[in-house]
Structure formats: structure tokens, C-alpha cells
Design a protein around this motif. Structure first.
Motif, PDB file in Angstrom:
ATOM      1  N   THR A  71       8.171 120.947 -35.557  1.00  0.00           N
ATOM      2  CA  THR A  71       7.893 120.995 -36.834  1.00  0.00           C
ATOM      3  C   THR A  71       7.072 119.626 -37.634  1.00  0.00           C
ATOM      4  N   LEU A  72       7.691 118.576 -36.840  1.00  0.00           N
ATOM      5  CA  LEU A  72       7.180 117.186 -37.306  1.00  0.00           C
ATOM      6  C   LEU A  72       5.856 117.413 -36.898  1.00  0.00           C
ATOM      7  N   VAL A  73       5.128 117.781 -35.950  1.00  0.00           N
ATOM      8  CA  VAL A  73       3.838 117.679 -35.517  1.00  0.00           C
ATOM      9  C   VAL A  73       2.830 118.551 -36.484  1.00  0.00           C
ATOM     10  N   VAL A  74       3.557 119.773 -36.938  1.00  0.00           N
ATOM     11  CA  VAL A  74       2.671 120.502 -37.679  1.00  0.00           C
ATOM     12  C   VAL A  74       2.690 119.856 -39.078  1.00  0.00           C
ATOM     13  N   LYS A  75       3.844 119.248 -39.423  1.00  0.00           N
ATOM     14  CA  LYS A  75       3.971 118.520 -40.750  1.00  0.00           C
ATOM     15  C   LYS A  75       2.751 117.607 -40.900  1.00  0.00           C
ATOM     16  N   LYS A  76       2.748 116.864 -39.795  1.00  0.00           N
ATOM     17  CA  LYS A  76       1.748 115.301 -39.768  1.00  0.00           C
ATOM     18  C   LYS A  76       0.305 116.086 -39.672  1.00  0.00           C
ATOM     19  N   VAL A  77      -0.017 116.799 -38.780  1.00  0.00           N
ATOM     20  CA  VAL A  77      -1.236 117.346 -38.851  1.00  0.00           C
ATOM     21  C   VAL A  77      -1.812 117.823 -40.305  1.00  0.00           C
ATOM     22  N   ILE A  78      -0.978 118.584 -40.876  1.00  0.00           N
ATOM     23  CA  ILE A  78      -1.335 119.432 -42.100  1.00  0.00           C
ATOM     24  C   ILE A  78      -1.610 118.157 -43.215  1.00  0.00           C
ATOM     25  N   SER A  79      -0.504 117.111 -43.212  1.00  0.00           N
ATOM     26  CA  SER A  79      -0.711 116.220 -44.314  1.00  0.00           C
ATOM     27  C   SER A  79      -2.045 115.422 -44.128  1.00  0.00           C
ATOM     28  N   LYS A  80      -2.162 115.182 -42.723  1.00  0.00           N
ATOM     29  CA  LYS A  80      -3.577 114.558 -42.442  1.00  0.00           C
ATOM     30  C   LYS A  80      -4.837 115.350 -42.965  1.00  0.00           C
ATOM     31  N   ILE A  81      -4.813 116.471 -42.646  1.00  0.00           N
ATOM     32  CA  ILE A  81      -5.951 117.468 -43.096  1.00  0.00           C
ATOM     33  C   ILE A  81      -6.070 117.507 -44.468  1.00  0.00           C
ATOM     34  N   GLN A  82      -4.677 117.618 -45.357  1.00  0.00           N
ATOM     35  CA  GLN A  82      -4.850 117.563 -46.822  1.00  0.00           C
ATOM     36  C   GLN A  82      -5.471 116.283 -47.321  1.00  0.00           C
ATOM     37  N   VAL A  95       1.105 125.142 -47.632  1.00  0.00           N
ATOM     38  CA  VAL A  95       2.438 125.467 -48.263  1.00  0.00           C
ATOM     39  C   VAL A  95       3.637 125.532 -47.165  1.00  0.00           C
ATOM     40  N   TYR A  96       4.602 124.864 -47.262  1.00  0.00           N
ATOM     41  CA  TYR A  96       5.707 124.977 -46.087  1.00  0.00           C
ATOM     42  C   TYR A  96       7.105 125.491 -46.450  1.00  0.00           C
ATOM     43  N   SER A  97       7.648 126.438 -45.694  1.00  0.00           N
ATOM     44  CA  SER A  97       8.709 126.837 -46.187  1.00  0.00           C
ATOM     45  C   SER A  97       9.733 127.201 -44.866  1.00  0.00           C
ATOM     46  N   ASN A  98      10.800 127.211 -45.000  1.00  0.00           N
ATOM     47  CA  ASN A  98      11.719 127.349 -43.779  1.00  0.00           C
ATOM     48  C   ASN A  98      12.625 128.638 -44.122  1.00  0.00           C
ATOM     49  N   SER A  99      12.462 129.650 -42.915  1.00  0.00           N
ATOM     50  CA  SER A  99      13.157 130.858 -43.123  1.00  0.00           C
ATOM     51  C   SER A  99      14.400 130.668 -43.266  1.00  0.00           C
ATOM     52  N   LYS A 100      15.086 129.701 -42.615  1.00  0.00           N
ATOM     53  CA  LYS A 100      16.520 129.609 -42.352  1.00  0.00           C
ATOM     54  C   LYS A 100      17.061 129.031 -43.734  1.00  0.00           C
ATOM     55  N   GLU A 101      16.496 128.029 -44.374  1.00  0.00           N
ATOM     56  CA  GLU A 101      16.943 127.640 -45.651  1.00  0.00           C
ATOM     57  C   GLU A 101      16.810 128.622 -46.770  1.00  0.00           C
ATOM     58  N   GLU A 102      16.040 129.430 -46.724  1.00  0.00           N
ATOM     59  CA  GLU A 102      15.920 130.557 -47.801  1.00  0.00           C
ATOM     60  C   GLU A 102      16.466 131.730 -47.212  1.00  0.00           C
ATOM     61  N   THR A 103      17.805 131.809 -47.627  1.00  0.00           N
ATOM     62  CA  THR A 103      18.510 133.014 -46.964  1.00  0.00           C
ATOM     63  C   THR A 103      17.869 134.357 -46.983  1.00  0.00           C
ATOM     64  N   THR A 104      17.166 134.738 -48.127  1.00  0.00           N
ATOM     65  CA  THR A 104      16.651 135.970 -48.092  1.00  0.00           C
ATOM     66  C   THR A 104      14.797 136.028 -48.003  1.00  0.00           C
ATOM     67  N   LEU A 105      14.407 136.857 -47.953  1.00  0.00           N
ATOM     68  CA  LEU A 105      12.873 137.405 -47.795  1.00  0.00           C
ATOM     69  C   LEU A 105      12.427 136.926 -49.297  1.00  0.00           C
ATOM     70  N   TYR A 106      13.264 137.518 -50.224  1.00  0.00           N
ATOM     71  CA  TYR A 106      13.058 137.366 -51.682  1.00  0.00           C
ATOM     72  C   TYR A 106      12.538 135.721 -51.857  1.00  0.00           C
ATOM     73  N   GLY A 107      13.656 134.820 -51.526  1.00  0.00           N
ATOM     74  CA  GLY A 107      13.684 133.438 -51.643  1.00  0.00           C
ATOM     75  C   GLY A 107      12.732 132.818 -50.913  1.00  0.00           C
ATOM     76  N   LEU A 108      12.209 133.458 -49.803  1.00  0.00           N
ATOM     77  CA  LEU A 108      11.297 132.662 -49.049  1.00  0.00           C
ATOM     78  C   LEU A 108       9.877 132.935 -49.822  1.00  0.00           C
ATOM     79  N   LEU A 109       9.603 134.103 -50.331  1.00  0.00           N
ATOM     80  CA  LEU A 109       8.301 134.182 -50.836  1.00  0.00           C
ATOM     81  C   LEU A 109       8.349 133.410 -52.326  1.00  0.00           C
ATOM     82  N   VAL A 110       9.457 133.646 -52.887  1.00  0.00           N
ATOM     83  CA  VAL A 110       9.598 132.487 -54.214  1.00  0.00           C
ATOM     84  C   VAL A 110       9.162 131.181 -54.077  1.00  0.00           C
ATOM     85  N   SER A 111       9.914 130.529 -52.905  1.00  0.00           N
ATOM     86  CA  SER A 111       9.695 129.176 -52.435  1.00  0.00           C
ATOM     87  C   SER A 111       8.078 128.954 -52.205  1.00  0.00           C
TER      88      SER A 111
END
Length: 400
Positions: A71-82, A95-111
Motif C-alpha cells: 500500500t505504501l508503494v502504491v500510494k507513493k507512486v500515485i502521489s508522485k504521478i499526481q 482516489v483511494y479506498s480500503n474495503s475493510k474500513e468501509e464495511t459495506t459495498l455501499y460505503g465503499l462506493l460512497v467513499s
DNA sequence: ATTCCACAGGAAACAGTGGTCC
DNA sequence: GGACCACTGTTTCCTGTGGAAT
């Protein structure tokens, strides 16, 4: 005999701290961690490169066990690209989101939608059909003519959610481009589970897995290097014993090559050493730290259990090593004495397997011939720990 | 060889909550 | 204000199971 509070306060005042920078002892402290992932950084960058050329990159799947820094690597690459892209006028949205933190499908899409700039009004947190939410997300992309990259962490978890509800969101996400007249959508999935692809719909695999990158586990040597670097910055000089470092690396590396665990270990060991006013962190401190981390984990998970699960645990404790039927009987009695309605046996069976997953109890299937088949459960933690944790709970006080 | 126990555990349905939309 | 939606925690109903007892 000195008072322990005074002793600690004295030590703090005298500046006898052996940790000089605590922040560095957290896993997510990036600069240092990431050096050991040069080739992976390159791979991730490579596969996202088309963005800079203003075309849509392939969907990407990143694998690796927990604590491998993916996750660290992906985030870093992305921020560089940005950073790069900000200067150009190519509209791009990461846009970054963690499926485990959003407990539902709905929550994930909203995030995801929130980060795309959709307001409360345009994207309410409940009440809409999933397909409606999805449509609004896509509409935003079309309107802004933007090129969106959705990074979904722990995507295996999302796949589970999806399979439970029967909604085909992953498929729709991977094929969203076919529905977009302008703009584009790229999916970057991050997963802990190397086998998760097997559980997916083959149509999803073919489009999601256009590119794959695997983060191998750290070996003990690498972990040792990572901790050593952190120690150099975080602790004052010569305050950590060599054997302590080795033990730390061996404990964390031996298991899964989990750098996060290694760093936690050395941090907690450092805190213990400080508390004991030692000048050095020794292997004993590391061992103690390992034990403490385990216990803490158990205690917090015990505390978070809902009432009926706690009752079930107490029922098991009262009759250690007993069958589901016996546990259920004991549980019913407990319910009576605390004045709560009991749940059905089916539900309790389900609870038992849920608790078993958390590792606090272990079950063994037993066939007793004429006496049928049952599962016998016993605690894997001490009953003292349960008593200690539950004794503050008002409803449970009397029955422990 | 057959029976039969005492559950395991899957599937589906349901109730309740908190929301949108028209 | 009623139809509809997602989601959670639960109940109801059901089929399956390995080996001791017969």
C-alpha cells in the motif's frame, strides 16, 4: 521503595528517554520503509505510466502479504504521478479506498464518490440502489471528462462482499469504460490474498488482471535492515542490543515476513525498556513486548464482543472443553440469570464459529457414534484474562 | 448391513432500522 | 405518505455426516 509514579516522572524529567523520535517507529512512516521496494516501485510506476502520455493504463492488481509495504508503494507512486500531472491540463483524479474500513459495498462506493467530489446531496450515505450510486459515479466522470484511477485496498474483501450480495460491482467497475463516452476509469486492486483470484468471476479476472505485480515477503535479513534503519533514527545511539534486533527480525520474519509486526515489536520493546529505566533494549524486552502485543490484541477483541458473544464465552469458560449442546445449555442458564432473552441454537453455533475465527477459542469436530456428531470447544486464552476483561461489565459482573 | 444420534452448517426468509425518491 | 433500497442480526427449515450400537 520509591513510588512508581514519581519514579516515572523523575525519569521523564531527567530526559532519560532512549527513544528520541517516536513517529519513526510507526509502520506508515514512509521514507525509510520504501527503499527496500525499488523494483516494485518501478513496476508500479511502469504500469501506470500511460497516464503521463494521457492515455488510459491497464487495470492493475497488486499482491502481497500484510506488512510487505504494497500500500505504501502504491500510494507513493500515485502521489508522485499526481504531482507531475497537476502541472499539465490533463484532468486526472486518483482516489483511494480500503474495503475493510468501509464495511459495506455501499460505503465503499460512497467513499470513492466523495473523493470524486460528489456532495452529500448528490450521493447520500443510504437509501439509494447500488446501481444508482454507480451510475452517479460514472456520470461525474463523464461530466468532468476526467480520468479516474480507483485504488481499492484489500480488494479480496470487496470480492467477498460482492459475492454475498450477488451484485456484480467488480465486473461493472472493470468494464466501466465501455459505458463512458468521455473520461476513463482505471482500477488498481491491492490484495493480501494470492488465491483470491480463483474465487472471482472469470470475466472479472481477465479485465482486472491485465497487469499483476507481486510483492514477495521480506526475508529475515531485509527485515533486520529495516529495523536497524529505524532504530538508527528513532533511538539514541547504542541503546538497542544486537541480539534484540536479531530476535525481533527472527520473530517477525519467521512468521510471514511482516515488517509491520517487526516495527511494532521494537517500538513496544523500547517503551518497556524505558518504563523499566533500562539503558538498553534487550532481547528480554522484545520477548515481553511480543507477549504484551498478543495480550492487548486479545483484550481489545474481547471488549468489542456484543453481549451474547460474551455470554457464550463465559459459558465455554464455565465448562471448558465441552460440546455445543452443553455450551448452549450453560448459555441459556446464563441468559436467565442476567434476564435476557436467549438466541436460538443455530445462532449460537454460528457465533461459536465466528469466535473461533478470531482465535480466542478452538474447536474440534468429534464423532461419537450413536451419540452423534458435535464440536468441542475450548479456550485458547486463560480464563483469568476473560474474567479480568469482563469484570467491569455491569451485566456480567455477577455471573463470572 | 443398517440404524440412529446430535449436532454442523447452508439457504432462505424475515424484522427492524435508516434512508431516498416521487 | 407509500414504494423502494441496503444492511444487519436473527429465525426457520433443511440436508448431511461418521461411527458405535444393534
Amino acid at each position: 521503595m520509591s513510588d512508581p509514579i514519581d519514579r516515572l516522572l523523575d525519569a521523564a524529567e531527567q530526559g532519560k528517554s532512549i527513544i528520541k523520535n517516536r513517529d519513526i517507529l510507526h509502520f506508515s512512516y514512509i521514507p525509510n520503509q520504501i527503499q527496500h521496494r525499488k523494483s516494485e516501485q518501478e513496476q508500479v510506476t511502469q504500469s501506470l505510466l500511460p497516464i503521463l502520455k494521457q492515455s488510459r493504463p491497464s487495470n492493475l492488481l497488486v499482491y502481497g502479504k500484510p506488512g510487505t509495504g504494497k500500500t505504501l508503494v502504491v500510494k507513493k507512486v500515485i502521489s508522485k504521478i499526481q504531482e507531475r500531472v497537476e502541472k499539465s491540463n490533463f484532468p486526472i483524479k486518483l482516489v483511494y479506498s480500503n474495503s475493510k474500513e468501509e464495511t459495506t459495498l455501499y460505503g465503499l462506493l460512497v467513499s470513492l464518490g466523495r473523493q470524486m467530489g460528489l456532495s452529500d446531496k448528490e450521493l447520500p450515505t443510504t437509501g439509494l440502489a447500488i446501481s444508482e450510486i454507480f451510475k452517479r459515479l460514472l456520470n461525474r466522470i463523464i461530466e468532468d471528462k476526467t480520468n479516474a484511477i480507483f485504488v481499492i485496498d484489500e480488494i479480496d474483501y470487496l470480492a467477498q462482499l460482492v459475492s454475498k450480495t450477488g451484485k456484480d460491482i467488480l465486473y461493472q467497475l472493470t468494464r466501466a469504460n465501455e459505458r463512458l463516452d468521455s473520461g476513463s476509469l482505471t482500477l488498481v486492486g491491492i490484495s493480501n490474498d494470492l488465491t483470491f483470484k480463483e474465487k472471482l468471476d472469470p470475466r472479472v479476472i481477465s479485465s482486472l488482471g491485465e497487469e499483476e505485480i507481486v510483492f514477495p515477503n521480506y526475508d529475515v535479513e531485509q527485515i533486520k535492515k529495516i529495523i536497524e534503519e529505524r532504530i538508527k533514527e528513532a533511538f539514541i545511539e547504542n541503546s538497542v542490543d544486537e541480539p534484540a534486533v536479531n530476535l525481533c527480525a527472527a520473530m517477525a520474519g519467521g512468521e510471514h515476513g511482516d515488517a509491520r509486526r517487526a516495527i511494532d515489536l521494537i517500538r513496544v520493546a523500547g517503551e518497556i525498556a524505558e518504563r523499566n529505566q533500562a539503558d538498553k533494549v534487550t532481547s528480554d524486552h522484545v520477548r515481553e513486548a511480543s507477549q504484551k502485543i498478543e495480550e492487548n490484541k486479545e483484550e481489545t477483541s474481547l471488549k468489542s464482543f456484543p453481549l451474547h458473544e460474551k455470554l457464550v464465552l463465559i459459558a465455554i469458560m464455565k465448562a471448558n472443553g465441552s460440546s455445543t449442546g452443553e455450551i448452549y445449555a450453560s448459555y441459556k442458564a446464563l441468559c436467565k440469570s442476567v434476564g435476557r432473552d436467549e438466541l436460538t441454537q443455530r445462532r449460537i453455533t454460528q457465533m461459536l464459529s465466528e469466535i473461533e475465527l478470531s482465535g480466542i477459542i478452538s474447536g474440534r469436530l468429534v464423532h461419537q457414534g450413536t451419540h452423534g456428531r458435535t464440536k468441542k470447544y475450548k479456550l485458547t486464552i486463560s480464563s483469568d484474562l476473560i474474567k479480568k476483561t469482563f469484570k467491569d461489565d455491569l451485566t456480567l459482573q455477577d455471573i463470572i
